[in-house]
Design an enzyme around this catalytic site. Structure first.
Site, short mmCIF file in Angstrom:
data_model
loop_
_atom_site.label_atom_id
_atom_site.label_comp_id
_atom_site.label_asym_id
_atom_site.label_seq_id
_atom_site.Cartn_x
_atom_site.Cartn_y
_atom_site.Cartn_z
CB ILE A 184 -3.96 -21.72 -19.33
CG1 ILE A 184 -3.40 -21.73 -20.78
CG2 ILE A 184 -5.19 -22.62 -19.21
CD1 ILE A 184 -4.39 -21.30 -21.85
CE LYS A 185 -8.93 -15.92 -14.66
NZ LYS A 185 -9.85 -14.75 -14.68
CB ILE A 186 -6.87 -23.96 -14.26
CG1 ILE A 186 -6.33 -24.16 -15.68
CG2 ILE A 186 -7.46 -25.27 -13.73
CD1 ILE A 186 -5.20 -25.16 -15.80
#
Length: 318
Positions: A125-127
């Site tokens: 998950i890219k944050i």
């Protein structure tokens, strides 16, 4: 052996694209996407059906937000049918300063993947690497949701991510290079700022060395490249995520590839620890004009492309 094959001896090669048909020929281990890459892909005729199906299936049930999530997951699943490893799927950039909302969105995306039989271990998950984003990653990692911290332009961001237990970081090379080149204007010396002296390359090397010196398990994946020279200057980095255009150039390149980054060199280096608690993080980021400006700009650009994708969804739904 071409340069791409040589690079693979030192580094895990990742494809940076939403165009999953294009990535097949380069047999990457993993793939990364972002709102801009997904927007670019859905505007191609061969991917239009994914957008139309998402609208058809979900627009009446959850609205635009549900369709947006479905589009991300549809691309992710198609990519995971091609790569043996992981895909990176990005949380909406408009949540970059909201820890709770980022956590909720990440959990929802993982749930959607799991409903399709995709194990969470195959998804990153890219944050955005804001303070709030890093806190979200800390919570998610404890739940077994692995995070790829993006829009990372400074050592203090990298250290805060590692201390939060993030799975992986994506320090941006090209955007750092762009900033320094723009600042210098006509005074820019391409020769003096190329290769190992490229400011973006130097930033990633500094982060890599810090992680390996102090034994952080967080993976370092160089991102945002403008040239194969930048890529080859980071041979030995844990992973490098590369656009299809640059993968093609590497596959055609025949020169030797040297091993540039190594754990042994990093562990032998004289490096001082830095503080990365909230006051230190905010102060050091604020002191770094490049990192401050590029983080803000990156969030704005990704948010703008999310809005464009929403408009596209709205037009199809009419």
């Amino acid at each position: 052996m071409n340069q791409l094959e040589q690079l693979r001896q030192f580094t895990t090669v990742v494809a940076d694209t939403g165009d999953f048909q294009l990535m097949k020929q380069y047999t990457p281990q993993d793939a990364t996407t972002n709102p801009s890459l997904i927007l670019k892909a859905v505007q191609k005729p061969e991917y239009r059906h994914l957008l139309e199906k998402a609208v058809q299936d979900h627009h009446g049930n959850g609205g635009v937000d549900a369709v947006m999530d479905e589009v991300l997951i549809a691309f992710g699943c198609e990519i995971l049918a091609i790569v043996p490893g992981r895909v990176s799927t990005e949380v909406d950039a408009r949540l970059s300063f909201d820890t709770e909302a980022s956590v909720a969105k990440a959990r929802h995306l993982i749930q959607l993947y799991e409903q399709r039989g995709i194990a969470r271990e195959r998804v990153l998950i890219k944050i955005a690497s804001t303070w709030e984003g890093i806190r979200a990653a800390e919570i998610l990692q404890r739940d077994g949701i692995r995070c790829n911290m993006t829009l990372l332009f400074s050592l203090v961001q990298a250290v805060a991510c590692a201390e939060a237990g993030a799975q992986l970081i994506s320090p941006f090379v090209g955007r750092i290079f762009d900033w320094y080149k723009k600042q210098a204007g006509e005074q820019w010396d391409a020769a003096a700022n190329g290769g190992d002296n490229d400011p973006g390359v130097r930033s990633v090397r500094q982060i890599y060395d810090y992680y390996k010196k102090f034994g952080y398990p967080t993976e370092v994946m160089g991102a945002s490249f403008r040239s194969t020279t930048q890529i080859l200057s980071l041979a030995g980095c844990d992973l490098l995520t590369i656009s299809p255009e640059l993968l093609e150039q590497l596959a055609a390149g025949q020169g030797p590839v040297a091993h540039k980054l190594s754990v042994d060199q990093a562990q032998a280096a004289n490096i001082a620890r830095i503080a990365a608690d909230e006051p230190a993080f905010r102060w050091q980021l604020n002191e770094d004009a490049m990192a401050t400006e590029k983080l803000a700009e990156g969030i704005r650009l990704f948010a703008a492309d999310a809005v464009k994708l929403e408009k596209l969804i709205g037009e199809i739904a009419k």
